[in-house]
Scaffold this motif. Structure first.
Motif, PDB file in Angstrom:
ATOM      1  N   TYR A  52      79.825   2.264  47.681  1.00 27.97           N
ATOM      2  CA  TYR A  52      79.513   3.397  47.119  1.00 27.97           C
ATOM      3  C   TYR A  52      79.600   4.653  48.204  1.00 27.97           C
ATOM      4  O   TYR A  52      80.083   5.867  47.833  1.00 27.97           O
ATOM      5  CB  TYR A  52      77.978   3.313  46.552  1.00 27.97           C
ATOM      6  N   PRO A  80      76.028  10.021  36.329  1.00 30.35           N
ATOM      7  CA  PRO A  80      76.342  10.025  37.811  1.00 30.35           C
ATOM      8  C   PRO A  80      75.142  10.291  38.630  1.00 30.35           C
ATOM      9  O   PRO A  80      74.209  11.000  38.480  1.00 30.35           O
ATOM     10  CB  PRO A  80      77.267  11.100  38.073  1.00 30.35           C
ATOM     11  N   GLY A  81      75.208   9.241  39.652  1.00 29.01           N
ATOM     12  CA  GLY A  81      74.066   9.142  40.688  1.00 29.01           C
ATOM     13  C   GLY A  81      72.872   8.577  40.216  1.00 29.01           C
ATOM     14  O   GLY A  81      71.942   8.538  40.935  1.00 29.01           O
ATOM     15  N   GLN A  82      72.836   8.082  38.936  1.00 29.75           N
ATOM     16  CA  GLN A  82      71.753   7.169  38.519  1.00 29.75           C
ATOM     17  C   GLN A  82      71.337   5.959  38.739  1.00 29.75           C
ATOM     18  O   GLN A  82      70.526   5.497  39.096  1.00 29.75           O
ATOM     19  CB  GLN A  82      71.665   7.406  36.890  1.00 29.75           C
ATOM     20  N   GLU A 125      88.490  10.572  45.714  1.00 31.37           N
ATOM     21  CA  GLU A 125      88.279  10.576  44.244  1.00 31.37           C
ATOM     22  C   GLU A 125      88.719   8.904  43.666  1.00 31.37           C
ATOM     23  O   GLU A 125      89.551   8.544  44.434  1.00 31.37           O
ATOM     24  CB  GLU A 125      89.350  11.595  43.667  1.00 31.37           C
TER      25      GLU A 125
END
Length: 382
Positions: free
Chosen positions: A152, A138-140, A159
């Motif tokens: 994004y 996540p977030g990479q 959700e």
């Protein structure tokens, strides 16, 4: 934040350097790559004090200007060197802004190395989304395409299970409203004249054929774990709404802003923070209007081909992408017509026996086959 910019002399890379120029207190440029523009590469390395540079076109390894690199700057050659950069300890973020499938290895290496991947090259996810997405924490992986960056950001308010529809916006390109017969007569300069965005030649042609939007739809499918029926294309001629997310309760989150790629580039660097804008702001009192239309799939068959490839999955999107790259380059060399681009792609897709994606090596083989097949098709059209 220590950054490597792959493709620093192209449109996205140059705009990324402008972001770095405006935020020298936050960003340190560590590594830079270019394919053949060694003069600009050296100038960039000197300005930003890069400690590593890569020239991917080995025909330029003896360019005299390379002797002017700053002291202590290491020089490497070949496309394989791109995939080595993410493993260096002094790099936190890798911006993949190279054109085409060459960014696949670098994207894979970045995720494997646990570094943040700012992905401006859509082809890695189109061809290898099945391999890349399972590697991304996540977030990479932060998308740099304006539309995917918008999705994004709009997705951050809800959700994934609450998303009803993703509205993927499209300017319509320079040929909005043209028929398929009218498109048979357009030339290279006509197709390069994008109405709203400053982009490189290949992406400009993809925007003119709307293949760019077909590829983006496949990319969004992987990025946001959505099926294609949840991702609808809407023409937004003013390019002020960069995409929208519609939730189950009927609420729609739209990402709006000026048509400037420095904004999504900067967001990929700054996430989860937001830095001061690198672009002029819009006075919405003067905007006048926002228009919406449906794309014309008959006039722009690339949308239909991308839809088929996305639904079939496996290795078919890799063939779609590789054949398109070859056909677009032929059009830029005036070796085929505008309408020949989707013809070449469709012929290659019809000849391909779809397989499940199993490895990067397999995708390289499929990519090579598709390029060879596309060259054969082009030769038959001559």
């Amino acid at each position: 934040m220590r950054v490597a910019i792959l493709g620093c002399t192209g449109s996205i890379g140059s705009q990324a350097l402008d972001v770095c120029r405006q935020h020298t207190d936050k960003v340190q440029v560590v590594a830079l790559t270019a394919h053949s523009n060694t003069h600009q590469l050296v100038a960039n390395a000197r300005e930003f004090g890069a400690t590593r540079v890569v020239v991917t076109d080995e025909a330029h390894c003896n360019d005299p200007v390379l002797s002017e690199l700053p002291d202590g700057c290491a020089l490497f050659f070949g496309s394989d060197a791109l995939a080595d950069l993410p493993h260096l300890e002094d790099i936190d973020i890798v911006l993949v802004a190279v054109v085409g499938a060459v960014g696949l290895e670098a994207s894979y290496a970045t995720l494997k190395a646990g570094k943040r991947l700012a992905l401006a090259n859509k082809e890695p996810l189109v061809a290898a989304g099945d391999l890349l997405m399972p590697l991304a924490a996540p977030g990479q992986l932060i998308p740099v395409d304006s539309e995917h960056s918008a999705i994004y950001q709009c997705s951050m308010v809800g959700e994934p299970r609450e998303v009803h529809l993703i509205w993927l916006t499209c300017s319509g390109g320079p040929f909005f409203g043209c028929s398929h017969d009218e498109l048979a007569r357009v030339g290279k300069q006509d197709a390069l004249a994008h109405p709203n965005w400053n982009m490189g030649a290949k992406i400009s042609i993809d925007s003119a054929t709307l293949m760019n939007k077909g590829l983006e739809r496949i990319e969004a499918m992987h990025l946001f774990d959505a099926d294609l029926d949840q991702i609808q294309i809407v023409i937004q001629r003013e390019s002020k709404i960069h995409s929208m997310v519609e939730y189950a309760d009927g609420s729609v989150m739209a990402h709006m802003g000026t048509s400037d790629m420095r904004i999504p580039i900067q967001f990929a660097f700054s996430y989860p923070e937001r830095w001061s804008t690198p672009a002029p702001r819009i006075d919405y009192r003067e905007l006048g209007k926002l228009t919406f239309d449906a794309p014309d799939v008959e006039a722009f068959p690339s949308l239909r081909l991308a839809d088929f490839a996305g639904r079939v999955g496996g290795t078919m999107p890799c063939v779609l992408n590789a054949a398109n790259e070859v056909a677009v380059e032929a059009f830029l060399q005036e070796a085929c017509s505008f309408n020949d681009i989707p013809r070449v792609v469709e012929t290659c897709m019809e000849a391909h026996d779809r397989m499940e994606v199993s490895s990067l090596e397999q995708l390289h083989e499929v990519d090579a086959w598709a390029r060879s097949r596309a060259a054969q098709v082009l030769a038959s059209l001559a």
